[in-house]
Design a protein around this motif. Structure first.
Motif, mmCIF file in Angstrom:
data_model
loop_
_atom_site.group_PDB
_atom_site.id
_atom_site.type_symbol
_atom_site.label_atom_id
_atom_site.label_comp_id
_atom_site.label_asym_id
_atom_site.label_seq_id
_atom_site.Cartn_x
_atom_site.Cartn_y
_atom_site.Cartn_z
ATOM 1 N N TRP A 94 -71.701 -33.487 38.557
ATOM 2 C CA TRP A 94 -71.055 -32.375 39.256
ATOM 3 C C TRP A 94 -70.011 -32.960 40.185
ATOM 4 N N SER A 95 -68.836 -32.344 40.239
ATOM 5 C CA SER A 95 -67.746 -32.860 41.070
ATOM 6 C C SER A 95 -67.149 -31.746 41.917
ATOM 7 N N LEU A 96 -66.831 -32.072 43.160
ATOM 8 C CA LEU A 96 -66.188 -31.138 44.077
ATOM 9 C C LEU A 96 -64.826 -31.699 44.461
ATOM 10 N N ASP A 97 -63.775 -30.961 44.158
ATOM 11 C CA ASP A 97 -62.406 -31.380 44.489
ATOM 12 C C ASP A 97 -62.020 -30.743 45.822
ATOM 13 N N ALA A 98 -61.875 -31.591 46.843
ATOM 14 C CA ALA A 98 -61.592 -31.087 48.186
ATOM 15 C C ALA A 98 -60.144 -30.627 48.363
ATOM 16 N N THR A 99 -59.310 -30.804 47.324
ATOM 17 C CA THR A 99 -57.913 -30.371 47.439
ATOM 18 C C THR A 99 -57.697 -28.959 46.910
ATOM 19 N N GLN A 100 -58.692 -28.364 46.283
ATOM 20 C CA GLN A 100 -58.508 -27.026 45.722
ATOM 21 C C GLN A 100 -58.305 -26.005 46.844
ATOM 22 N N ALA A 101 -57.497 -25.001 46.574
ATOM 23 C CA ALA A 101 -57.102 -24.038 47.603
ATOM 24 C C ALA A 101 -58.287 -23.285 48.171
ATOM 25 N N ILE A 102 -59.225 -22.882 47.320
ATOM 26 C CA ILE A 102 -60.350 -22.100 47.804
ATOM 27 C C ILE A 102 -61.211 -22.909 48.774
ATOM 28 N N TRP A 103 -61.298 -24.230 48.560
ATOM 29 C CA TRP A 103 -62.102 -25.074 49.444
ATOM 30 C C TRP A 103 -61.418 -25.237 50.804
ATOM 31 N N ARG A 104 -60.081 -25.206 50.825
ATOM 32 C CA ARG A 104 -59.345 -25.423 52.067
ATOM 33 C C ARG A 104 -59.056 -24.128 52.806
ATOM 34 N N SER A 105 -59.469 -22.999 52.249
ATOM 35 C CA SER A 105 -59.178 -21.705 52.880
ATOM 36 C C SER A 105 -60.043 -21.483 54.118
ATOM 37 N N ALA A 106 -59.585 -20.563 54.963
ATOM 38 C CA ALA A 106 -60.347 -20.230 56.179
ATOM 39 C C ALA A 106 -61.703 -19.628 55.827
ATOM 40 N N ALA A 107 -61.784 -18.919 54.712
ATOM 41 C CA ALA A 107 -63.037 -18.272 54.311
ATOM 42 C C ALA A 107 -64.131 -19.294 53.971
#
Length: 364
Positions: A94-107
């Motif tokens: 399993w991989s999590l990309d910290a650059t994706q927009a949803i991860w960097r959003s305020a929500a």
């Protein structure tokens, strides 16, 4: 999270993720974090692709190796470092990309905070489980003359040897069973407050010898189908069909009695799911003519048919093939059971009920 073809169902993948140390510490946010990542399957020899960015990878099943090191189920790592290849079986990552927009959003702020806290908690647990630079001489491990061992043993001493042996068994049994280093001094196991069967047996023998009870060690085969109930599913596939189980024995009334203090109440609750017959050995009662030998119940053997060894130098002198992060990943199911099951620590004439959090150990 999108579901590529050829992968197990999402429920299976989520269960594997939840059984990891990160999943343990994420708690109710586990499913939300899992959905923000992606899962890929690597065949033996295939290298984990580098997709750029700053991903964190988590092994769900199988093993990855690289740079002279390896990562098993539940272990995570950042993308930096050597290339990593799947070993002898298909490996799920399993991989999590910290650059994706949803991860960097305020929500996603609350998820980022939970993720950071979980990463720190896992790092602290692995640091606390670290091995000493130099393993002790196996001949010195049962240090029954250590002042702390002697003091505790004297506080546990009762009127008869059988009552003393039972009180010591109950004390050691109350300490959480956790997979980990076997090659440590009895006094270090006491300070740690938890241990695998071999380490707990070593402490128990040391306590009995400190008050003059003749004590030794027993080795018995234990089916992984039973012991596997204590560890995440991903780790069961990494083990052999049988393992060597070690526990203490006491000579009472001129006869050797098995006195297995390995498994505390939370671990027994997991055990009985795989071996319902173990309910017959609870509550624990050690007296002359009444040994405590759960493995005999599992294997259907005579509980008095035991071979007692003076030490386990040959076994405790072996270097483990596992690292602290591997052991901590094996312990998540045990830690979750402890979190849901208060541990009663019996010492001297008092009983203290302690609610343990993941990664915590019962005090000695």
């Amino acid at each position: 999270m999108s579901q590529p073809s050829g992968l197990p169902p999402r429920a299976v993948l989520l269960s594997l993720f939840g059984d990891s140390p990160l999943g343990l510490h994420l708690g109710l946010r586990t499913s939300h974090l899992f959905n923000l990542g992606s899962v890929q399957r690597l065949q033996p020899g295939q290298t984990l692709p580098n997709h750029g960015g700053c991903p964190v990878h988590l092994v769900l099943a199988g093993r990855l190796a690289g740079g002279g090191d390896w990562w098993g189920p539940g272990n995570h790592f950042a993308a930096r470092g050597p290339a990593r290849q799947a070993l002898d079986t298909d490996t799920l990552v399993w991989s999590l990309d910290a650059t994706q927009a949803i991860w960097r959003s305020a929500a996603a702020q609350h998820l980022r905070s939970a993720w950071a806290e979980a990463l720190l908690a896992v790092d602290r647990s692995e640091l606390g489980a670290r091995f000493p630079d130099d393993l002790p001489d196996p001949k010195t491990l049962c240090d029954h003359g250590h002042p702390t061992i002697r003091q505790l043993a004297q506080s546990l001493e009762r009127t008869t040897p059988a009552d003393t042996a039972e009180t010591i068994l109950r004390f050691v049994r109350s300490m959480p069973y956790r997979f980990g280093l076997r090659q440590e001094l009895a006094s270090d196991t006491l300070a740690r407050g938890s241990g695998v069967c071999t380490a707990k047996a070593n402490l128990q023998v040391a306590l009995m010898r400190a008050v003059g009870i003749e004590a030794g060690f027993v080795e018995a085969p234990l089916d992984m189908g039973t012991l596997g109930a204590l560890m995440p599913d991903g780790w069961r596939a990494q083990m052999g069909a049988r393992v060597k189980h070690h526990f203490a024995a006491a000579r009472l009334g001129g006869r050797w009695h098995a006195a297995d203090a390995s498994f505390c109440d939370p671990s027994c609750s997991l055990f009985t799911e795989a071996a319902p017959q173990l309910a017959a050995v609870v509550p624990v009662r050690l007296q002359e003519g009444r040994p405590v030998h759960p493995v005999a119940v599992i294997n259907g053997t005579d509980p008095f048919e035991i071979r007692v060894l003076p030490d386990l130098g040959a076994e405790m002198g072996k270097k483990s093939r596992f690292l602290p992060r591997h052991f901590e990943a094996m312990n998540t199911r045990l830690d979750r059971a402890r979190f849901n099951h208060p541990v009663k620590v019996r010492a001297a004439s008092t009983t203290t009920v302690i609610t343990l959090r993941p990664g915590e150990s019962a005090p000695a």
